[in-house]
Write an enzyme that holds these catalytic residues in place. Structure first.
Site, PDB file in Angstrom:
ATOM      1  N   GLU A  85     -55.795 -48.195  50.295  1.00 52.15           N
ATOM      2  CA  GLU A  85     -54.960 -47.341  49.451  1.00 52.15           C
ATOM      3  C   GLU A  85     -54.488 -46.098  50.206  1.00 52.15           C
ATOM      4  O   GLU A  85     -55.274 -45.185  50.459  1.00 52.15           O
ATOM      5  CB  GLU A  85     -55.718 -46.904  48.200  1.00 52.15           C
ATOM      6  CG  GLU A  85     -54.847 -46.076  47.261  1.00 52.15           C
ATOM      7  CD  GLU A  85     -55.517 -45.714  45.964  1.00 52.15           C
ATOM      8  OE1 GLU A  85     -54.804 -45.291  45.030  1.00 52.15           O
ATOM      9  OE2 GLU A  85     -56.753 -45.846  45.863  1.00 52.15           O
ATOM     10  N   GLU A 140     -53.727 -46.585  36.720  1.00 46.67           N
ATOM     11  CA  GLU A 140     -54.591 -45.512  37.210  1.00 46.67           C
ATOM     12  C   GLU A 140     -53.941 -44.155  36.964  1.00 46.67           C
ATOM     13  O   GLU A 140     -53.432 -43.506  37.882  1.00 46.67           O
ATOM     14  CB  GLU A 140     -54.927 -45.702  38.686  1.00 46.67           C
ATOM     15  CG  GLU A 140     -56.137 -44.857  39.085  1.00 46.67           C
ATOM     16  CD  GLU A 140     -56.466 -44.922  40.554  1.00 46.67           C
ATOM     17  OE1 GLU A 140     -57.660 -44.918  40.872  1.00 46.67           O
ATOM     18  OE2 GLU A 140     -55.540 -44.957  41.381  1.00 46.67           O
TER      19      GLU A 140
END
Length: 309
Positions: free
Chosen positions: A188, A285
């Site tokens: 990420e 998220e």
């Protein structure tokens, strides 16, 4: 009419408010799994624990049932690795029963202020690999296919190329562990504004690292919120990285709240992912832009709106 007002006024007939306060949770608890989901989404959007706690209650199993009742087909939980084994198993049983795919959880200790994988320190590498081995057992328990990896902080004492080589070597060794289990770590990139000083920031950088690792166990987690801040040009960058992207996460910018609250045209982005044949998970998220049950219903309505293509 303002965009948010339009969405709220167009809320679907299954709205929380039509059921009167906590009535929706009561309905959920009484008949979970015995009726058709309220919505049918084109993509596998994955909420997280706490996103619907006012409507579903605090119990994680009740929250999972609520997500399934709404029509969500996936779930993600950064903290799954740290939850008691008994709770992991209960959540896994519920997800299997309700047809929820398990999304990402964080696979290892992330170093936010010092180098770990970047430094080439063999003790830090060994710690990372041990965390990966332990996360394999979590993944098996909860039927997860993906786990999040963040390589850590920039090492100011090392040239960037040496740091990149150190990260690649650590990821190759982790991939050898994960390939045996048919699991995938997703790297990420995190934006410079919220996470200054981290090594992995941009999608081209993640793409290059994945190409160097050259393993089906090492792919990109393309978080659209982070990459809007870091580089923008979202759809072209998604296309450029496409063959190395394993997972998406979303949040609008500014604010990191649900789609429709910021500048990102998520209707077009979601349509693009669907048109390209993406069948993986899109992790939600982000936070809720408004408190309480009204804010939770607004999140649901936002995804219904942005999935309407």
């Amino acid at each position: 009419m303002k965009r948010r007002s339009f969405i709220q006024k167009g809320a679907l007939s299954g709205s929380f408010f039509a059921l009167g306060g906590t009535g929706l949770f009561a309905l959920n608890a009484a008949g979970a799994g015995n009726r058709e989901p309220l919505h049918e989404f084109n993509l596998n959007y994955a909420p997280h624990l706490g996103m619907f706690k006012n409507m579903a209650g605090d119990d994680p199993v009740d929250q999972l049932n609520f997500m399934a009742d709404q029509g969500f087909t996936a779930f993600e939980d950064n903290e799954m690795r740290n939850r008691p084994v008994e709770l992991q198993q209960k959540m896994a049983d519920t997800m299997q029963k309700r047809g929820l795919q398990m999304g990402v959880f964080v696979a290892h200790k992330i170093y936010w202020t010092e180098g770990n994988l970047t430094s080439g320190n063999l003790d830090k590498r060994a710690e990372f690999l041990e965390d990966i081995k332990q996360s394999v057992e979590v993944a098996k328990r909860v039927n997860a296919k993906w786990m999040t990896v963040v390589p850590g902080y920039v090492d100011q004492r090392l040239d960037a190329n040496y740091q990149t080589a150190n990260v690649i070597e650590s990821l190759k060794q982790a991939s050898a562990i994960l390939e045996k289990e048919n699991l995938t770590m997703v790297l990420e990139p995190l934006n410079f504004f919220n996470h200054p000083g981290l090594f992995l920031k941009e999608s081209p950088q993640a793409y290059m690292i994945c190409k160097a690792v050259d393993s089906p166990a090492c792919k990109i987690l393309f978080d659209i919120y982070h990459q809007q801040i870091q580089e923008g040009n979202l759809i072209p960058n998604i296309d450029a990285c496409w063959d190395e992207i394993g997972y998406f996460q979303v949040g609008d910018n500014p604010g990191r709240k649900e789609p429709t609250t910021g500048e990102i045209n998520y209707l077009n982005v979601f349509r693009h992912l669907h048109d390209k044949g993406f069948t993986g998970i899109v992790g939600m998220e982000h936070g809720n832009s408004m408190p309480g049950a009204a804010g939770e219903q607004a999140v649901i309505d936002a995804y219904v709106t942005c999935d309407d293509f």
